[in-house]
Design a protein around this motif. Structure first.
Motif, mmCIF file in Angstrom:
data_model
loop_
_atom_site.group_PDB
_atom_site.id
_atom_site.type_symbol
_atom_site.label_atom_id
_atom_site.label_comp_id
_atom_site.label_asym_id
_atom_site.label_seq_id
_atom_site.Cartn_x
_atom_site.Cartn_y
_atom_site.Cartn_z
ATOM 1 N N MET A 1 0.822 -1.200 0.000
ATOM 2 C CA MET A 1 0.000 0.000 0.000
ATOM 3 C C MET A 1 0.860 1.256 0.000
ATOM 4 O O MET A 1 0.589 2.233 -0.700
ATOM 5 C CB MET A 1 -0.923 -0.004 1.218
ATOM 6 C CG MET A 1 -1.967 -1.100 1.214
ATOM 7 S SD MET A 1 -3.179 -0.895 -0.111
ATOM 8 C CE MET A 1 -4.080 0.525 0.483
ATOM 9 N N LEU A 2 1.920 1.220 0.799
ATOM 10 C CA LEU A 2 2.812 2.372 0.883
ATOM 11 C C LEU A 2 3.488 2.646 -0.454
ATOM 12 O O LEU A 2 3.579 3.790 -0.912
ATOM 13 C CB LEU A 2 3.855 2.115 1.966
ATOM 14 C CG LEU A 2 4.681 3.298 2.472
ATOM 15 C CD1 LEU A 2 3.787 4.379 3.052
ATOM 16 C CD2 LEU A 2 5.690 2.835 3.507
ATOM 17 N N CYS A 3 3.944 1.569 -1.120
ATOM 18 C CA CYS A 3 4.603 1.726 -2.419
ATOM 19 C C CYS A 3 3.611 2.189 -3.478
ATOM 20 O O CYS A 3 3.930 3.048 -4.302
ATOM 21 C CB CYS A 3 5.252 0.410 -2.839
ATOM 22 S SG CYS A 3 6.704 -0.047 -1.878
ATOM 23 N N ALA A 4 2.405 1.609 -3.470
ATOM 24 C CA ALA A 4 1.402 1.983 -4.468
ATOM 25 C C ALA A 4 1.018 3.449 -4.349
ATOM 26 O O ALA A 4 0.753 4.118 -5.353
ATOM 27 C CB ALA A 4 0.161 1.104 -4.315
ATOM 28 N N GLY A 5 0.982 3.957 -3.137
ATOM 29 C CA GLY A 5 0.628 5.358 -2.946
ATOM 30 C C GLY A 5 1.754 6.327 -3.204
ATOM 31 O O GLY A 5 1.528 7.534 -3.335
ATOM 32 N N MET B 1 0.738 -0.893 -10.942
ATOM 33 C CA MET B 1 0.815 -2.341 -11.148
ATOM 34 C C MET B 1 2.255 -2.825 -11.124
ATOM 35 O O MET B 1 2.555 -3.906 -10.609
ATOM 36 C CB MET B 1 0.155 -2.711 -12.470
ATOM 37 C CG MET B 1 -1.348 -2.491 -12.491
ATOM 38 S SD MET B 1 -2.207 -3.443 -11.209
ATOM 39 C CE MET B 1 -1.874 -5.101 -11.766
ATOM 40 N N ASN B 2 3.171 -2.025 -11.660
ATOM 41 C CA ASN B 2 4.576 -2.411 -11.684
ATOM 42 C C ASN B 2 5.141 -2.528 -10.269
ATOM 43 O O ASN B 2 5.825 -3.506 -9.940
ATOM 44 C CB ASN B 2 5.377 -1.395 -12.502
ATOM 45 C CG ASN B 2 6.846 -1.741 -12.576
ATOM 46 O OD1 ASN B 2 7.635 -1.329 -11.733
ATOM 47 N ND2 ASN B 2 7.227 -2.502 -13.588
ATOM 48 N N ILE B 3 4.866 -1.529 -9.431
ATOM 49 C CA ILE B 3 5.418 -1.556 -8.072
ATOM 50 C C ILE B 3 4.780 -2.646 -7.236
ATOM 51 O O ILE B 3 5.426 -3.256 -6.383
ATOM 52 C CB ILE B 3 5.259 -0.168 -7.391
ATOM 53 C CG1 ILE B 3 6.181 -0.055 -6.164
ATOM 54 C CG2 ILE B 3 3.824 0.102 -6.990
ATOM 55 C CD1 ILE B 3 7.638 0.057 -6.489
ATOM 56 N N SER C 1 13.300 -1.066 -2.592
ATOM 57 C CA SER C 1 12.531 -0.897 -3.831
ATOM 58 C C SER C 1 11.918 0.493 -3.935
ATOM 59 O O SER C 1 11.760 1.023 -5.040
ATOM 60 C CB SER C 1 11.428 -1.958 -3.921
ATOM 61 O OG SER C 1 10.449 -1.758 -2.924
ATOM 62 N N GLY C 2 11.579 1.105 -2.811
ATOM 63 C CA GLY C 2 10.967 2.420 -2.847
ATOM 64 C C GLY C 2 11.896 3.513 -3.320
ATOM 65 O O GLY C 2 11.466 4.490 -3.943
ATOM 66 N N SER C 3 13.194 3.366 -3.047
ATOM 67 C CA SER C 3 14.144 4.421 -3.405
ATOM 68 C C SER C 3 14.479 4.428 -4.894
ATOM 69 O O SER C 3 15.042 5.395 -5.401
ATOM 70 C CB SER C 3 15.435 4.268 -2.594
ATOM 71 O OG SER C 3 16.123 3.091 -2.966
ATOM 72 N N PHE D 1 -2.644 9.459 -1.835
ATOM 73 C CA PHE D 1 -2.564 9.753 -0.406
ATOM 74 C C PHE D 1 -3.268 8.691 0.428
ATOM 75 O O PHE D 1 -2.819 8.332 1.513
ATOM 76 C CB PHE D 1 -3.179 11.126 -0.141
ATOM 77 C CG PHE D 1 -3.235 11.481 1.315
ATOM 78 C CD1 PHE D 1 -2.083 11.812 1.993
ATOM 79 C CD2 PHE D 1 -4.439 11.466 2.007
ATOM 80 C CE1 PHE D 1 -2.128 12.134 3.331
ATOM 81 C CE2 PHE D 1 -4.487 11.773 3.336
ATOM 82 C CZ PHE D 1 -3.329 12.114 4.009
ATOM 83 N N VAL D 2 -4.393 8.169 -0.072
ATOM 84 C CA VAL D 2 -5.144 7.146 0.669
ATOM 85 C C VAL D 2 -4.295 5.901 0.869
ATOM 86 O O VAL D 2 -4.240 5.326 1.954
ATOM 87 C CB VAL D 2 -6.443 6.796 -0.070
ATOM 88 C CG1 VAL D 2 -7.111 5.578 0.557
ATOM 89 C CG2 VAL D 2 -7.403 7.974 -0.035
ATOM 90 N N ALA D 3 -3.606 5.469 -0.190
ATOM 91 C CA ALA D 3 -2.785 4.267 -0.100
ATOM 92 C C ALA D 3 -1.608 4.478 0.836
ATOM 93 O O ALA D 3 -1.255 3.591 1.618
ATOM 94 C CB ALA D 3 -2.284 3.870 -1.489
ATOM 95 N N ILE D 4 -0.983 5.650 0.782
ATOM 96 C CA ILE D 4 0.139 5.942 1.687
ATOM 97 C C ILE D 4 -0.329 5.898 3.134
ATOM 98 O O ILE D 4 0.306 5.291 4.002
ATOM 99 C CB ILE D 4 0.751 7.323 1.375
ATOM 100 C CG1 ILE D 4 1.428 7.310 0.000
ATOM 101 C CG2 ILE D 4 1.763 7.711 2.444
ATOM 102 C CD1 ILE D 4 1.980 8.652 -0.402
ATOM 103 N N THR D 5 -1.451 6.529 3.406
ATOM 104 C CA THR D 5 -1.975 6.558 4.764
ATOM 105 C C THR D 5 -2.325 5.159 5.246
ATOM 106 O O THR D 5 -2.059 4.798 6.400
ATOM 107 C CB THR D 5 -3.224 7.459 4.837
ATOM 108 O OG1 THR D 5 -2.899 8.741 4.316
ATOM 109 C CG2 THR D 5 -3.698 7.611 6.271
ATOM 110 N N SER D 6 -2.909 4.333 4.370
ATOM 111 C CA SER D 6 -3.263 2.968 4.743
ATOM 112 C C SER D 6 -2.027 2.155 5.078
ATOM 113 O O SER D 6 -2.010 1.383 6.035
ATOM 114 C CB SER D 6 -4.039 2.302 3.603
ATOM 115 O OG SER D 6 -5.212 3.015 3.301
ATOM 116 N N GLY D 7 -0.969 2.330 4.271
ATOM 117 C CA GLY D 7 0.270 1.620 4.543
ATOM 118 C C GLY D 7 0.911 2.060 5.840
ATOM 119 O O GLY D 7 1.352 1.244 6.649
#
Length: 230
Positions: free
Chosen positions: A7-11, A19-21, A86-88, A182-188
């Motif tokens: 969720m954090l990566c998707a956001g 889809m790639n991440i 992977s996030g960086s 933002f929703v996905a980041i917050t959920s993660g």
């Protein structure tokens, strides 16, 4: 833990790369598990102060009553290292190159570093008789030190080598706010660090009006997803 990382990566990426991440998150688990099983667990086993060499593919385990939960425990750490990194390098890494990186990190780099600190004969281990660091050795609480130092160093080198994402800065070098979920980041964050959810909401509330959001998950459903916090 995998769900919150996903969720954090998707956001944190633009909708076109969601889809790639998410796929790289799944592959980190699969590739990390495979290469840690084939090589990594052996490199982390006791042998000398630098690297281990026993138990490739979990073979020659000395006891039939060996607790294989230990392997699963270490596997959870090794895939966390791959996820951190992977996030960086998100949105600017070729797929094959990422697979090579993930395999090398989980099959060799992390196991060797974990051997230094956790194996009974590791050169910096607290179990050594001649202990490093004022006769105390490195005491790593719950594995957080090894996991984050390996992930952080890999993060740094990855970001330095690949540079910023395309569109992150304009032609004058000024930072450009990217559209993110933002929703996905917050959920993660709510799973990884609950207090970070509050900070995300606070920062979002004070953003400029020109800042726009893009909700990657809303592509699945035509209805817009409202922000969780204001």
């Amino acid at each position: 833990m995998k769900l919150d990382f996903a969720m954090l990566c998707a956001g944190s990426v633009r909708a076109k790369n969601t889809m790639n991440i998410m796929l790289t998150n799944v592959l980190d688990t699969v590739i990390g598990g495979l290469f840690y099983y084939l090589f990594g667990f052996a490199y982390g086993s006791p042998f000398n102060g630098f690297i281990g060499r026993h138990y490739f593919t979990l073979g020659s385990i000395p006891s039939s009553s060996y607790d294989y939960n230990n392997f699963l425990y270490q596997w959870a750490f090794v895939i966390a290292v791959a996820e951190i990194t992977s996030g960086s390098i998100a949105e600017r890494t070729q797929f094959v190159a990422y697979l090579i990186y993930s395999s090398f990190l989980t099959g060799f780099v992390y196991p060797v570093v974990s051997h230094w600190f956790w194996a009974t004969d590791g050169w910096a281990s607290a179990f050594q008789t001649n202990k490093f660091l004022f006769d105390s050795g490195v005491i790593d609480f719950a594995g957080s030190g090894v996991v984050h130092i390996v992930g952080g160093v890999a993060d740094l080198w990855g970001a330095l080598i690949e540079g910023p994402r395309i569109g992150r800065f304009d032609h004058t070098g000024r930072s450009v706010a990217l559209r993110c979920g933002f929703v996905a980041i917050t959920s993660g964050c709510s799973v990884v660090e609950p207090w970070a959810t509050i900070i995300c909401g606070f920062v979002h509330h004070h953003e400029d009006e020109d800042y726009k959001q893009d909700f990657p998950l809303s592509e699945i459903d035509s209805r817009p997803i409202p922000p969780l916090l204001y």
